[in-house]
Scaffold this motif. Structure first.
Motif, PDB file in Angstrom:
ATOM      1  N   VAL A 113       0.835  -1.203   0.000  1.00  0.00           N
ATOM      2  CA  VAL A 113       0.000   0.000   0.000  1.00  0.00           C
ATOM      3  C   VAL A 113       0.871   1.254   0.000  1.00  0.00           C
ATOM      4  O   VAL A 113       0.594   2.217  -0.725  1.00  0.00           O
ATOM      5  N   VAL A 114       1.936   1.262   0.779  1.00  0.00           N
ATOM      6  CA  VAL A 114       2.831   2.419   0.810  1.00  0.00           C
ATOM      7  C   VAL A 114       3.486   2.609  -0.557  1.00  0.00           C
ATOM      8  O   VAL A 114       3.564   3.744  -1.062  1.00  0.00           O
ATOM      9  N   SER A 115       3.922   1.536  -1.188  1.00  0.00           N
ATOM     10  CA  SER A 115       4.512   1.645  -2.530  1.00  0.00           C
ATOM     11  C   SER A 115       3.516   2.239  -3.514  1.00  0.00           C
ATOM     12  O   SER A 115       3.863   3.114  -4.314  1.00  0.00           O
ATOM     13  N   GLN A 116       2.277   1.771  -3.453  1.00  0.00           N
ATOM     14  CA  GLN A 116       1.249   2.304  -4.341  1.00  0.00           C
ATOM     15  C   GLN A 116       0.992   3.789  -4.049  1.00  0.00           C
ATOM     16  O   GLN A 116       0.832   4.589  -4.969  1.00  0.00           O
ATOM     17  N   ALA A 117       0.986   4.157  -2.776  1.00  0.00           N
ATOM     18  CA  ALA A 117       0.771   5.558  -2.413  1.00  0.00           C
ATOM     19  C   ALA A 117       1.880   6.444  -2.969  1.00  0.00           C
ATOM     20  O   ALA A 117       1.614   7.549  -3.459  1.00  0.00           O
ATOM     21  N   PHE A 118       3.105   5.972  -2.924  1.00  0.00           N
ATOM     22  CA  PHE A 118       4.221   6.744  -3.448  1.00  0.00           C
ATOM     23  C   PHE A 118       4.215   6.770  -4.977  1.00  0.00           C
ATOM     24  O   PHE A 118       4.404   7.823  -5.578  1.00  0.00           O
ATOM     25  N   GLU A 119       3.992   5.633  -5.607  1.00  0.00           N
ATOM     26  CA  GLU A 119       4.102   5.538  -7.057  1.00  0.00           C
ATOM     27  C   GLU A 119       2.878   6.066  -7.793  1.00  0.00           C
ATOM     28  O   GLU A 119       3.003   6.850  -8.728  1.00  0.00           O
ATOM     29  N   GLU A 120       1.686   5.638  -7.381  1.00  0.00           N
ATOM     30  CA  GLU A 120       0.479   5.998  -8.120  1.00  0.00           C
ATOM     31  C   GLU A 120      -0.172   7.286  -7.623  1.00  0.00           C
ATOM     32  O   GLU A 120      -0.667   8.071  -8.423  1.00  0.00           O
ATOM     33  N   LEU A 121      -0.199   7.476  -6.311  1.00  0.00           N
ATOM     34  CA  LEU A 121      -0.820   8.681  -5.763  1.00  0.00           C
ATOM     35  C   LEU A 121       0.168   9.843  -5.680  1.00  0.00           C
ATOM     36  O   LEU A 121      -0.215  10.968  -5.382  1.00  0.00           O
ATOM     37  N   LYS A 122       1.444   9.549  -5.934  1.00  0.00           N
ATOM     38  CA  LYS A 122       2.512  10.556  -5.920  1.00  0.00           C
ATOM     39  C   LYS A 122       2.655  11.250  -4.564  1.00  0.00           C
ATOM     40  O   LYS A 122       2.967  12.430  -4.476  1.00  0.00           O
ATOM     41  N   LEU A 123       2.423  10.479  -3.491  1.00  0.00           N
ATOM     42  CA  LEU A 123       2.597  11.041  -2.161  1.00  0.00           C
ATOM     43  C   LEU A 123       4.071  11.055  -1.787  1.00  0.00           C
ATOM     44  O   LEU A 123       4.863  10.249  -2.286  1.00  0.00           O
ATOM     45  N   ASN A 124       4.424  11.972  -0.911  1.00  0.00           N
ATOM     46  CA  ASN A 124       5.803  12.100  -0.454  1.00  0.00           C
ATOM     47  C   ASN A 124       5.986  11.568   0.959  1.00  0.00           C
ATOM     48  O   ASN A 124       7.092  11.208   1.346  1.00  0.00           O
ATOM     49  N   ARG A 125       4.899  11.508   1.731  1.00  0.00           N
ATOM     50  CA  ARG A 125       5.022  11.178   3.148  1.00  0.00           C
ATOM     51  C   ARG A 125       3.821  10.353   3.593  1.00  0.00           C
ATOM     52  O   ARG A 125       2.681  10.678   3.284  1.00  0.00           O
ATOM     53  N   ILE A 126       4.088   9.298   4.361  1.00  0.00           N
ATOM     54  CA  ILE A 126       3.045   8.503   5.002  1.00  0.00           C
ATOM     55  C   ILE A 126       3.315   8.566   6.503  1.00  0.00           C
ATOM     56  O   ILE A 126       4.449   8.344   6.952  1.00  0.00           O
ATOM     57  N   GLU A 127       2.277   8.878   7.257  1.00  0.00           N
ATOM     58  CA  GLU A 127       2.392   8.956   8.707  1.00  0.00           C
ATOM     59  C   GLU A 127       1.533   7.868   9.343  1.00  0.00           C
ATOM     60  O   GLU A 127       0.551   7.423   8.755  1.00  0.00           O
ATOM     61  N   ALA A 128       1.896   7.464  10.548  1.00  0.00           N
ATOM     62  CA  ALA A 128       1.121   6.478  11.298  1.00  0.00           C
ATOM     63  C   ALA A 128       1.357   6.696  12.782  1.00  0.00           C
ATOM     64  O   ALA A 128       2.402   7.219  13.178  1.00  0.00           O
ATOM     65  N   THR A 129       0.373   6.314  13.589  1.00  0.00           N
ATOM     66  CA  THR A 129       0.557   6.332  15.044  1.00  0.00           C
ATOM     67  C   THR A 129       0.276   4.937  15.581  1.00  0.00           C
ATOM     68  O   THR A 129      -0.535   4.196  15.026  1.00  0.00           O
ATOM     69  N   VAL A 130       0.974   4.607  16.652  1.00  0.00           N
ATOM     70  CA  VAL A 130       0.841   3.290  17.281  1.00  0.00           C
ATOM     71  C   VAL A 130       0.759   3.498  18.788  1.00  0.00           C
ATOM     72  O   VAL A 130       1.579   4.235  19.361  1.00  0.00           O
ATOM     73  N   ILE A 131      -0.216   2.850  19.423  1.00  0.00           N
ATOM     74  CA  ILE A 131      -0.296   2.885  20.887  1.00  0.00           C
ATOM     75  C   ILE A 131       0.987   2.269  21.443  1.00  0.00           C
ATOM     76  O   ILE A 131       1.470   1.244  20.950  1.00  0.00           O
ATOM     77  N   ILE A 132       1.511   2.881  22.475  1.00  0.00           N
ATOM     78  CA  ILE A 132       2.846   2.538  22.979  1.00  0.00           C
ATOM     79  C   ILE A 132       2.997   1.073  23.383  1.00  0.00           C
ATOM     80  O   ILE A 132       4.086   0.516  23.278  1.00  0.00           O
ATOM     81  N   ASP A 133       1.926   0.421  23.798  1.00  0.00           N
ATOM     82  CA  ASP A 133       2.071  -0.981  24.201  1.00  0.00           C
ATOM     83  C   ASP A 133       1.766  -1.971  23.075  1.00  0.00           C
ATOM     84  O   ASP A 133       1.778  -3.175  23.283  1.00  0.00           O
ATOM     85  N   ASN A 134       1.555  -1.482  21.870  1.00  0.00           N
ATOM     86  CA  ASN A 134       1.291  -2.369  20.728  1.00  0.00           C
ATOM     87  C   ASN A 134       2.622  -2.725  20.057  1.00  0.00           C
ATOM     88  O   ASN A 134       2.993  -2.177  19.013  1.00  0.00           O
ATOM     89  N   LEU A 135       3.328  -3.645  20.657  1.00  0.00           N
ATOM     90  CA  LEU A 135       4.658  -4.026  20.169  1.00  0.00           C
ATOM     91  C   LEU A 135       4.625  -4.659  18.783  1.00  0.00           C
ATOM     92  O   LEU A 135       5.513  -4.385  17.964  1.00  0.00           O
ATOM     93  N   PRO A 136       3.634  -5.513  18.446  1.00  0.00           N
ATOM     94  CA  PRO A 136       3.606  -6.059  17.083  1.00  0.00           C
ATOM     95  C   PRO A 136       3.491  -4.965  16.018  1.00  0.00           C
ATOM     96  O   PRO A 136       4.151  -5.029  14.977  1.00  0.00           O
ATOM     97  N   SER A 137       2.676  -3.949  16.270  1.00  0.00           N
ATOM     98  CA  SER A 137       2.526  -2.872  15.293  1.00  0.00           C
ATOM     99  C   SER A 137       3.802  -2.039  15.183  1.00  0.00           C
ATOM    100  O   SER A 137       4.186  -1.615  14.093  1.00  0.00           O
ATOM    101  N   GLN A 138       4.475  -1.827  16.294  1.00  0.00           N
ATOM    102  CA  GLN A 138       5.754  -1.121  16.244  1.00  0.00           C
ATOM    103  C   GLN A 138       6.761  -1.897  15.388  1.00  0.00           C
ATOM    104  O   GLN A 138       7.514  -1.307  14.616  1.00  0.00           O
ATOM    105  N   ALA A 139       6.743  -3.218  15.518  1.00  0.00           N
ATOM    106  CA  ALA A 139       7.649  -4.054  14.719  1.00  0.00           C
ATOM    107  C   ALA A 139       7.327  -3.927  13.232  1.00  0.00           C
ATOM    108  O   ALA A 139       8.239  -3.861  12.395  1.00  0.00           O
ATOM    109  N   ILE A 140       6.049  -3.898  12.890  1.00  0.00           N
ATOM    110  CA  ILE A 140       5.652  -3.734  11.485  1.00  0.00           C
ATOM    111  C   ILE A 140       6.164  -2.406  10.958  1.00  0.00           C
ATOM    112  O   ILE A 140       6.706  -2.328   9.851  1.00  0.00           O
ATOM    113  N   MET A 141       6.021  -1.356  11.737  1.00  0.00           N
ATOM    114  CA  MET A 141       6.509  -0.037  11.311  1.00  0.00           C
ATOM    115  C   MET A 141       8.010  -0.099  10.992  1.00  0.00           C
ATOM    116  O   MET A 141       8.448   0.390   9.952  1.00  0.00           O
ATOM    117  N   ARG A 142       8.778  -0.701  11.876  1.00  0.00           N
ATOM    118  CA  ARG A 142      10.225  -0.795  11.644  1.00  0.00           C
ATOM    119  C   ARG A 142      10.542  -1.640  10.415  1.00  0.00           C
ATOM    120  O   ARG A 142      11.376  -1.264   9.588  1.00  0.00           O
TER     121      ARG A 142
END
Length: 177
Positions: A113-142
């Motif tokens: 999805v991020v690749s599509q956002a950059f390539e097709e939608l021509k976006l420059n930045r994707i932001e996300a927030t993760v609750i501090i105790d959601n370790l699996p989501s933090q791992a996905i972000m990294r």
């Protein structure tokens, strides 16, 4: 990943599959996000939400995706707050089936999805927030190359507690013209 992952934009015809996904994972999701309430968990309501998502995609304001393995929805990914003019950014959200965790589907889907956002939608930045105790989501972000850029304190109220949020960003390395 043993099975092939497919990413599609939502369609109202996906309502039964989305409802099954949401019902199976309701308790798991409500550990991390506010409850949608009992009224959401019926076919007409899910179909209506998907129709709204299709409308927002046509308006180029939001894009709602489904991650499929075979004929089953294993995840949902959303780009909200899409700004294609001056800011060229969007806000990423996602949720994945607890049963399918650990197979790399979330990482693969977020990357797609991020690749599509950059390539097709021509976006420059994707932001996300993760609750501090959601370790699996933090791992996905990294794993997906997001960088933590901030920490907001007591910024979300969940299960009677104020929790901190971590803020992530990923920049397009190939800048849109």
């Amino acid at each position: 990943m043993s099975s092939s992952l497919i990413i599609t934009l939502v369609k109202s015809d996906d309502a039964a599959a989305v409802l099954a996904f949401e019902q199976e994972n309701r308790d798991h999701f409500e550990e991390w996000i506010a409850s949608r309430g009992n009224d959401f968990y019926c076919l007409p309501e899910v179909r209506s939400s998907l129709e709204q998502a299709q409308y927002l995609a046509k308006a180029k304001r939001e894009y709602h995706y489904l991650a499929w393995v075979e004929n089953e929805v294993v995840g949902r990914i959303t780009l909200r707050g899409v700004e294609q003019d001056q800011y060229h950014k969007a806000f990423l959200g996602y949720r994945f089936s607890q049963r399918h965790g650990g197979h790399g589907y979330a990482t693969a889907a977020v990357n797609a999805v991020v690749s599509q956002a950059f390539e097709e939608l021509k976006l420059n930045r994707i932001e996300a927030t993760v609750i501090i105790d959601n370790l699996p989501s933090q791992a996905i972000m990294r794993k997906c190359g997001f960088r933590e850029y901030g920490h907001s304190h007591a910024s979300v109220f969940r299960n009677g507690l104020w929790l901190d949020m971590l803020h992530y960003e990923k920049l397009n390395t190939v800048r849109p013209a």
